[in-house]
Motif scaffolding. Structure first.
Motif, PDB file in Angstrom:
ATOM      1  N   ASN A  40     -10.496  -1.943   5.331  1.00 27.48           N
ATOM      2  CA  ASN A  40      -9.442  -0.962   5.095  1.00 27.48           C
ATOM      3  C   ASN A  40      -9.399  -0.022   6.287  1.00 27.48           C
ATOM      4  OD1 ASN A  40      -9.389  -2.050   2.451  1.00 27.48           O
ATOM      5  ND2 ASN A  40     -10.943  -0.602   1.790  1.00 27.48           N
ATOM      6  N   PHE A  88      -6.273  -5.448  -1.808  1.00 28.13           N
ATOM      7  CA  PHE A  88      -7.333  -4.978  -0.939  1.00 28.13           C
ATOM      8  C   PHE A  88      -8.033  -6.171  -0.329  1.00 28.13           C
ATOM      9  CE2 PHE A  88      -6.479  -0.818  -1.160  1.00 28.13           C
ATOM     10  CZ  PHE A  88      -7.512   0.104  -1.232  1.00 28.13           C
ATOM     11  N   LYS A 135     -13.840   5.263   0.586  1.00 25.98           N
ATOM     12  CA  LYS A 135     -13.088   4.397  -0.318  1.00 25.98           C
ATOM     13  C   LYS A 135     -13.600   4.500  -1.738  1.00 25.98           C
ATOM     14  CE  LYS A 135     -16.024   0.424   0.694  1.00 25.98           C
ATOM     15  NZ  LYS A 135     -16.696   0.439  -0.604  1.00 25.98           N
ATOM     16  N   SER A 185      -3.340   0.920  -3.673  1.00 23.70           N
ATOM     17  CA  SER A 185      -2.623  -0.339  -3.779  1.00 23.70           C
ATOM     18  C   SER A 185      -2.215  -0.586  -5.227  1.00 23.70           C
ATOM     19  CB  SER A 185      -3.495  -1.492  -3.286  1.00 23.70           C
ATOM     20  OG  SER A 185      -2.848  -2.728  -3.533  1.00 23.70           O
ATOM     21  N   VAL A 219      -4.780  -3.094   5.532  1.00 27.14           N
ATOM     22  CA  VAL A 219      -5.951  -3.871   5.168  1.00 27.14           C
ATOM     23  C   VAL A 219      -5.905  -5.227   5.871  1.00 27.14           C
ATOM     24  CG1 VAL A 219      -6.166  -2.755   2.924  1.00 27.14           C
ATOM     25  CG2 VAL A 219      -4.904  -4.894   3.107  1.00 27.14           C
ATOM     26  N   CYS A 256      -1.871   3.299   6.475  1.00 22.52           N
ATOM     27  CA  CYS A 256      -3.048   2.582   6.026  1.00 22.52           C
ATOM     28  C   CYS A 256      -2.735   1.083   6.040  1.00 22.52           C
ATOM     29  CB  CYS A 256      -3.508   3.037   4.640  1.00 22.52           C
ATOM     30  SG  CYS A 256      -2.331   2.794   3.284  1.00 22.52           S
ATOM     31  N   ARG A 295     -15.070  -3.140   3.003  1.00 25.03           N
ATOM     32  CA  ARG A 295     -14.957  -2.984   1.560  1.00 25.03           C
ATOM     33  C   ARG A 295     -16.292  -3.141   0.853  1.00 25.03           C
ATOM     34  NH1 ARG A 295     -11.502  -6.549  -2.844  1.00 25.03           N
ATOM     35  NH2 ARG A 295     -11.810  -5.120  -4.572  1.00 25.03           N
ATOM     36  N   TYR A 347      -3.597  -6.975  10.938  1.00 28.42           N
ATOM     37  CA  TYR A 347      -3.567  -6.442   9.578  1.00 28.42           C
ATOM     38  C   TYR A 347      -2.356  -7.000   8.821  1.00 28.42           C
ATOM     39  CZ  TYR A 347      -7.364  -3.327  10.697  1.00 28.42           C
ATOM     40  OH  TYR A 347      -8.596  -2.828  11.052  1.00 28.42           O
ATOM     41  N   LEU A 379       0.841  -1.186   0.000  1.00 25.99           N
ATOM     42  CA  LEU A 379       0.000   0.000   0.000  1.00 25.99           C
ATOM     43  C   LEU A 379       0.880   1.241   0.000  1.00 25.99           C
ATOM     44  CD1 LEU A 379      -2.475  -1.118   2.808  1.00 25.99           C
ATOM     45  CD2 LEU A 379      -2.771  -1.387   0.341  1.00 25.99           C
TER      46      LEU A 379
END
Length: 124
Positions: free
Chosen positions: A33, A29, A71, A24, A97, A95, A52, A111, A4
């Motif tokens: 997020n 993804f 997003k 990304s 995901v 950030c 998402r 994550y 990312l």
């Protein structure tokens, strides 16, 4: 890390706004997020997350009402709109995901992919 890429950090004054972006290049993804932040000597702190598929959002109490996460799935990007910034918001913002369920949403260890971080500095 490296899946990312964040952008949008900078030096602002108290009361100003900033918009952080996370994209990304590898289209990495997943279900959730999120944005975290970290200051030297402290653990990484959850800021906000968005699912998402159904756009459900969740915020840390410290940013609720001031920050907005959003997003754009088509662009494999998500954002953090920060308003009414205070010096306490100064940190490096990351950030990230994660997949799976809502369990562990606030836990940075859950994550899998991270950006390199972008510095936000708010002067008083």
């Amino acid at each position: 890390q490296g899946q990312l890429v964040e952008s949008g950090g900078g030096l602002v004054q108290a009361g100003d706004s900033l918009r952080l972006s996370c994209t990304s290049p590898t289209r990495t993804f997943s279900a959730f997020n999120a944005w975290f932040r970290q200051t030297p000597g402290k653990e990484r702190e959850f800021v906000a997350a968005i699912s998402r598929n159904d756009d459900y959002t969740f915020y840390a109490d410290s940013v609720k009402g001031r920050f907005t996460i959003s997003k754009d799935n088509a662009k494999y990007s998500f954002y953090l709109e920060m308003t009414n910034l205070t010096p306490e918001d100064t940190a490096k913002y990351y950030c990230a995901v994660k997949g799976g369920a809502w369990t562990g949403l606030l836990d940075y260890t859950q994550y899998a992919y991270w950006g390199q971080g972008t510095q936000v500095t708010v002067s008083s």
